[in-house]
Design a protein around this motif. Sequence first.
Motif, short mmCIF file in Angstrom:
data_model
loop_
_atom_site.label_atom_id
_atom_site.label_comp_id
_atom_site.label_asym_id
_atom_site.label_seq_id
_atom_site.Cartn_x
_atom_site.Cartn_y
_atom_site.Cartn_z
N PHE A 46 0.82 -1.21 0.00
CA PHE A 46 0.00 0.00 0.00
C PHE A 46 0.86 1.26 0.00
O PHE A 46 0.52 2.25 -0.66
N CYS A 356 -14.32 -1.17 -2.91
CA CYS A 356 -13.83 -1.04 -1.53
C CYS A 356 -13.95 0.40 -1.04
O CYS A 356 -13.19 0.82 -0.16
N ILE A 361 -7.67 0.31 5.76
CA ILE A 361 -6.81 -0.78 6.23
C ILE A 361 -6.37 -0.53 7.66
O ILE A 361 -6.17 0.60 8.09
N THR A 364 -3.32 -4.96 7.55
CA THR A 364 -3.60 -5.47 6.21
C THR A 364 -2.39 -5.21 5.31
O THR A 364 -1.67 -4.23 5.49
N LYS A 365 -2.20 -6.11 4.34
CA LYS A 365 -1.16 -5.94 3.33
C LYS A 365 -1.77 -6.22 1.96
O LYS A 365 -2.86 -6.78 1.86
N ASN A 366 -1.06 -5.82 0.93
CA ASN A 366 -1.51 -6.03 -0.44
C ASN A 366 -0.45 -6.86 -1.16
O ASN A 366 0.68 -6.40 -1.35
N TRP A 371 -5.75 -8.15 -1.16
CA TRP A 371 -5.63 -7.74 0.23
C TRP A 371 -5.58 -8.98 1.12
O TRP A 371 -6.38 -9.93 0.93
N ARG A 372 -4.68 -8.96 2.10
CA ARG A 372 -4.56 -10.08 3.04
C ARG A 372 -4.35 -9.55 4.46
O ARG A 372 -3.84 -8.45 4.66
#
Length: 435
Positions: A46, A356, A361, A364-366, A371-372
Amino acid sequence: MDTKKFLFASLDAALIGDIAWQVHREGHDVKYYVEAESDREIADGFVPKTDDWRAEVEWADVVVFDDIWVGTDVGTGELAQDLREEGHAVIGGTPDTDRLEDDRGYAMEVLDEHGVKTLPHREFTDFDAGIAHVQEHPAPYVVKPLGEVQNVKRLVYVGREDDGSDVVDVLRAYKKAWGHRMKGFQLQRRVEGVEVAVCGFFDGEGFVDPINFNFEHKKLFPGNIGPSTGEMGTAMFWAGRNRLFERTLGRLEGWLADQGYVGSIDLNCIVNARGVYPLEFTPRFGYPTITLQEESFESPTGEFLYRLAHGEETDLRVHGGYQVGVRVCLPPFPFSDPQTFDENSRNAAIVFEGDCEGVHIEDTKNVDGQWRVAGESGVALVVTGMGETMTAARERAYDRIEDVIVPNMYYRDDIGERWVEGEGDRLQAWGYLGP
């Protein structure tokens, strides 16, 4: 505004990633530093990262600290003060403003000195002395830990019995379970009323208009049931320097100017027909409060932060209605259990059935556009909604949550309900929210 350079620094847990992402999306150059090894991957994909925040200070037009903590120690206020003295533009506190959060007794002294009425309170370093005090002065109390463990929000206990007998039981339990880590605690008399926080942005000389008024929802379950969390969601609106502001933060404007404080400061209070009773300070960004505030900004976030840090005139334009933000969490939040997190939440995919919009976030990571869930706390997202009424804002936020899919996700479904069910009417009737 021309492109500016922003350095965001999380010297403990990673908290400011969403704001860094927003400033980055506005076209500014951003570098983000995360100290905690367990949080290093938060906001990956991000925002650009750096491994050495000190090496980037000369590069930055603005340095932004997200909390008062440097690991387990209080310290960003001192860092911010030193950097300002060197000529850098910094959003952050001072050693004394850090103390407002770390030392509850000191916070009450500052309020008393500036004519802000406080509830009876007393600090203890010995559990037996605290128990004896309650037994000698029977009343309902709130137990607030001091020191490092004050960030373990579930240890805050709000007494229910008029004679304080439940508080005695809790203190005995804490002595056994937490006595080795809790350096002390504050006993504060409990009072009934509406809990509301007054929040303002301070530019080193004065508060920026408008003022934010927000309502925290700290318990895990709907109906304000279960363990305390950092927060499960927030409802808010913006207004002028009304009676509630003037009787709380407004009285500290000169003191904060003498400190040279720059950033957000929040004072949580209990309000009733008899008066306003401060509970605790947040002399930094609040989470997820700042996320919801940013969603309601109609001014560019990066420009606002730049002007705030440089003490320039700031025309902050905000949404004129109401705002609601809901935290979307996963196991083991609000507890710490690495095995549970690994089995249920680590790297969980975040899927959107729609867009979205309004989704922010947290941990969260991308990864290649997906997104995870990151970190280890289980706090994944903040989903927001705005409307001309609190009901409309609630409906917008929860409609958006319906489009979010994360395995094992949970959230409170009653954020903002207290306002609709009468808190707003009471505050208006008591005369605190007028012009």
